[in-house]
Design a protein around this motif. Structure first.
Motif, mmCIF file in Angstrom:
data_model
loop_
_atom_site.group_PDB
_atom_site.id
_atom_site.type_symbol
_atom_site.label_atom_id
_atom_site.label_comp_id
_atom_site.label_asym_id
_atom_site.label_seq_id
_atom_site.Cartn_x
_atom_site.Cartn_y
_atom_site.Cartn_z
ATOM 1 N N VAL A 105 0.830 -1.203 0.000
ATOM 2 C CA VAL A 105 0.000 0.000 0.000
ATOM 3 C C VAL A 105 0.860 1.246 0.000
ATOM 4 C CG1 VAL A 105 -1.722 1.309 1.313
ATOM 5 C CG2 VAL A 105 -1.911 -1.188 1.150
ATOM 6 N N GLU A 106 1.983 1.211 0.738
ATOM 7 C CA GLU A 106 2.807 2.402 0.904
ATOM 8 C C GLU A 106 3.758 2.651 -0.265
ATOM 9 O OE1 GLU A 106 4.812 1.977 4.603
ATOM 10 O OE2 GLU A 106 3.014 2.335 5.820
ATOM 11 N N VAL A 107 4.170 1.618 -0.963
ATOM 12 C CA VAL A 107 5.192 1.775 -2.006
ATOM 13 C C VAL A 107 4.700 1.319 -3.374
ATOM 14 C CG1 VAL A 107 7.524 1.151 -2.743
ATOM 15 C CG2 VAL A 107 7.036 1.493 -0.309
ATOM 16 N N ASP A 108 4.325 0.053 -3.491
ATOM 17 C CA ASP A 108 4.020 -0.524 -4.804
ATOM 18 C C ASP A 108 2.767 0.065 -5.438
ATOM 19 O OD1 ASP A 108 5.815 -3.362 -5.021
ATOM 20 O OD2 ASP A 108 5.493 -2.552 -3.031
ATOM 21 N N LEU A 109 1.730 0.267 -4.644
ATOM 22 C CA LEU A 109 0.491 0.809 -5.211
ATOM 23 C C LEU A 109 0.653 2.231 -5.737
ATOM 24 C CD1 LEU A 109 -2.212 -0.666 -2.828
ATOM 25 C CD2 LEU A 109 -2.013 -1.041 -5.279
ATOM 26 N N PRO A 110 1.316 3.138 -5.003
ATOM 27 C CA PRO A 110 1.579 4.459 -5.583
ATOM 28 C C PRO A 110 2.385 4.388 -6.874
ATOM 29 C CG PRO A 110 1.887 4.541 -3.224
ATOM 30 C CD PRO A 110 1.701 3.099 -3.578
ATOM 31 N N LEU A 111 3.359 3.457 -6.934
ATOM 32 C CA LEU A 111 4.136 3.276 -8.161
ATOM 33 C C LEU A 111 3.251 2.768 -9.301
ATOM 34 C CD1 LEU A 111 7.517 1.755 -6.918
ATOM 35 C CD2 LEU A 111 7.162 3.979 -7.987
ATOM 36 N N LEU A 112 2.289 1.915 -8.966
ATOM 37 C CA LEU A 112 1.375 1.406 -9.983
ATOM 38 C C LEU A 112 0.548 2.543 -10.575
ATOM 39 C CD1 LEU A 112 0.156 -1.094 -11.398
ATOM 40 C CD2 LEU A 112 -1.519 -1.192 -9.538
ATOM 41 N N VAL A 113 0.034 3.410 -9.715
ATOM 42 C CA VAL A 113 -0.722 4.568 -10.190
ATOM 43 C C VAL A 113 0.161 5.465 -11.043
ATOM 44 C CG1 VAL A 113 -2.002 6.631 -9.498
ATOM 45 C CG2 VAL A 113 -2.305 4.497 -8.229
ATOM 46 N N ALA A 114 1.407 5.686 -10.574
ATOM 47 C CA ALA A 114 2.342 6.538 -11.319
ATOM 48 C C ALA A 114 2.640 5.961 -12.696
ATOM 49 C CB ALA A 114 3.635 6.705 -10.522
ATOM 50 N N SER A 115 2.740 4.626 -12.803
ATOM 51 C CA SER A 115 3.036 4.005 -14.097
ATOM 52 C C SER A 115 1.881 4.210 -15.073
ATOM 53 C CB SER A 115 3.315 2.510 -13.911
ATOM 54 O OG SER A 115 2.141 1.803 -13.536
ATOM 55 N N ALA A 116 0.642 4.150 -14.574
ATOM 56 C CA ALA A 116 -0.521 4.366 -15.436
ATOM 57 C C ALA A 116 -0.581 5.812 -15.912
ATOM 58 C CB ALA A 116 -1.799 3.996 -14.682
ATOM 59 N N VAL A 117 -0.324 6.754 -14.994
ATOM 60 C CA VAL A 117 -0.320 8.168 -15.361
ATOM 61 C C VAL A 117 0.800 8.463 -16.349
ATOM 62 C CG1 VAL A 117 -0.014 10.521 -14.484
ATOM 63 C CG2 VAL A 117 -1.382 8.876 -13.187
ATOM 64 N N PHE A 118 1.959 7.818 -16.152
ATOM 65 C CA PHE A 118 3.096 7.999 -17.064
ATOM 66 C C PHE A 118 2.718 7.606 -18.483
ATOM 67 C CE2 PHE A 118 6.502 5.667 -19.275
ATOM 68 C CZ PHE A 118 7.371 6.718 -19.545
ATOM 69 N N ARG A 276 -6.207 5.472 -27.084
ATOM 70 C CA ARG A 276 -6.019 6.778 -26.447
ATOM 71 C C ARG A 276 -7.325 7.301 -25.845
ATOM 72 N NH1 ARG A 276 -3.491 9.126 -30.263
ATOM 73 N NH2 ARG A 276 -1.383 9.186 -29.411
ATOM 74 N N GLY A 277 -8.443 7.082 -26.528
ATOM 75 C CA GLY A 277 -9.708 7.642 -26.070
ATOM 76 C C GLY A 277 -10.497 6.752 -25.124
ATOM 77 N N TYR A 278 -10.200 5.425 -25.125
ATOM 78 C CA TYR A 278 -10.963 4.513 -24.277
ATOM 79 C C TYR A 278 -10.070 3.635 -23.398
ATOM 80 C CZ TYR A 278 -13.989 0.675 -22.818
ATOM 81 O OH TYR A 278 -14.661 -0.253 -22.063
ATOM 82 N N GLY A 279 -9.158 2.896 -24.014
ATOM 83 C CA GLY A 279 -8.349 1.938 -23.270
ATOM 84 C C GLY A 279 -7.515 2.549 -22.160
ATOM 85 N N LEU A 280 -6.704 3.559 -22.499
ATOM 86 C CA LEU A 280 -5.829 4.179 -21.504
ATOM 87 C C LEU A 280 -6.598 4.882 -20.388
ATOM 88 C CD1 LEU A 280 -2.863 5.481 -23.672
ATOM 89 C CD2 LEU A 280 -2.682 4.018 -21.650
#
Length: 322
Positions: A105-118, A276-280
């Motif tokens: 929760v403290e490390v991996d999940l924030p990185l997961l969110v960051a990877s999606a935003v990236f 770009r418009g749906y999947g991501l």
């Protein structure tokens, strides 16, 4: 019609062979690593974690080389959505409530969110290029280094405990000629099966008049997520929920960074409007939803049911893009 049937048969067979060969390659590489005295934990977060993304990686590299780079982002997005909705949903429904480890929760999940935003920022108005691939691989290297350096994390301790429980734990595994032969043969089979897979996707999309990325985001993603389904359900059944969640998190991070990063050196990764418009956007929303669901450090059976329903909705909406 005959061409579609043949191409579909080749797609199914090549996908099955690809998954089996990838598993054999990962097992051989793991044994060779152990024979050199490499820590089981290090092997787990590198060879094993990367091995789950091997089918997507090889097929993506071949897709770019064959001028069908749109398959890459479709495969990555589809696999990540499938992992979070389908894999964890089934694991929670079948195995019951899944408790999430604090460190995740403290490390991996924030990185997961960051990877999606990236990913969504990288392809906002342009293809995914080599310099973005460099950033992706750098981010993956930082994650792997951090994971390895944190010796006291739960996953590390869990792997050590499992190894100590094995009757032959004191004996260092050896890798003979058969192991090296299996490594080489399985790698060759992986490339061969991936080549046939990409060709069948191109043939099916051409015959039916639909985008190759839509086949990648649905059928390919579903097929390559099946091993994660089995691993996660077995982990929950064995009362090892941390492995179930970690399996999905590690696979998604490797997909976002490795499967996009390496093929980008072969050529720019095209991002169709459907992705770009749906999947991501869906992938980012699902990632954020998953982040909030796990804040209480538990995925309940009812939440697992919701995840499965959302996956069905995701697939149904894909049908409107055909």
């Amino acid at each position: 019609m005959v061409d579609v049937v043949v191409s579909t048969a080749l797609f199914v067979v090549s996908l099955a062979v690809l998954l089996v060969a990838s598993d054999a390659f990962t097992s051989a590489a793991e044994r060779i690593g152990l024979s050199f005295g490499i820590s089981p934990f290090v092997i787990g977060v590198t060879i094993v974690a990367g091995g789950t993304s091997l089918p997507e990686l090889v097929s993506s590299m071949l897709a770019v080389s064959q001028g069908a780079s749109e398959i890459v982002m479709g495969s990555v997005v589809g696999s990540n959505v499938s992992n979070m909705l389908l894999v964890l949903g089934i694991a929670a429904v079948v195995g019951g409530d899944i408790r999430v480890i604090r460190e995740l929760v403290e490390v991996d999940l924030p990185l997961l969110v960051a990877s999606a935003v990236f990913l969504i920022l990288a392809v906002w108005n342009s293809p995914f290029s080599w310099y973005e691939g460099v950033l992706a691989l750098a981010a993956l290297a930082v994650y792997v280094h951090f994971t390895i350096s944190e010796k006291d994390r739960y996953v590390g301790m869990l792997v050590e405990e499992l190894v100590e429980d094995e009757p032959d734990a004191e004996q260092q595994p050896t890798a003979g000629p058969k192991t090296y032969a299996l490594l080489l043969v399985s790698m060759a089979v992986v490339f061969g099966a991936a080549y046939v897979l990409v060709e069948s996707i191109i043939d099916i999309s051409g015959s039916l008049g639909i985008g190759t990325e839509l086949i990648a985001i649905s059928a390919v993603a579903l097929g390559t997520s099946l091993p994660e389904v089995v691993v996660s359900v077995m982990a929950v059944r064995r009362e090892l929920p941390g492995l179930a969640v970690g399996n999905v998190l590690g696979s998604n991070l490797f997909n976002s960074f490795l499967v996009t990063g390496v093929p980008s050196f072969i050529g720019d990764l095209a991002v169709p409007n459907s992705i770009r418009g749906y999947g991501l956007p869906v992938m980012v929303l699902v990632t954020v939803l998953y982040f909030f669901i796990t804040q209480d450090r538990e995925i309940t059976r009812s939440e697992g049911t919701i995840l499965l329903l959302l996956y069905v909705l995701f697939i149904m909406n894909l049908g409107t893009l055909l």
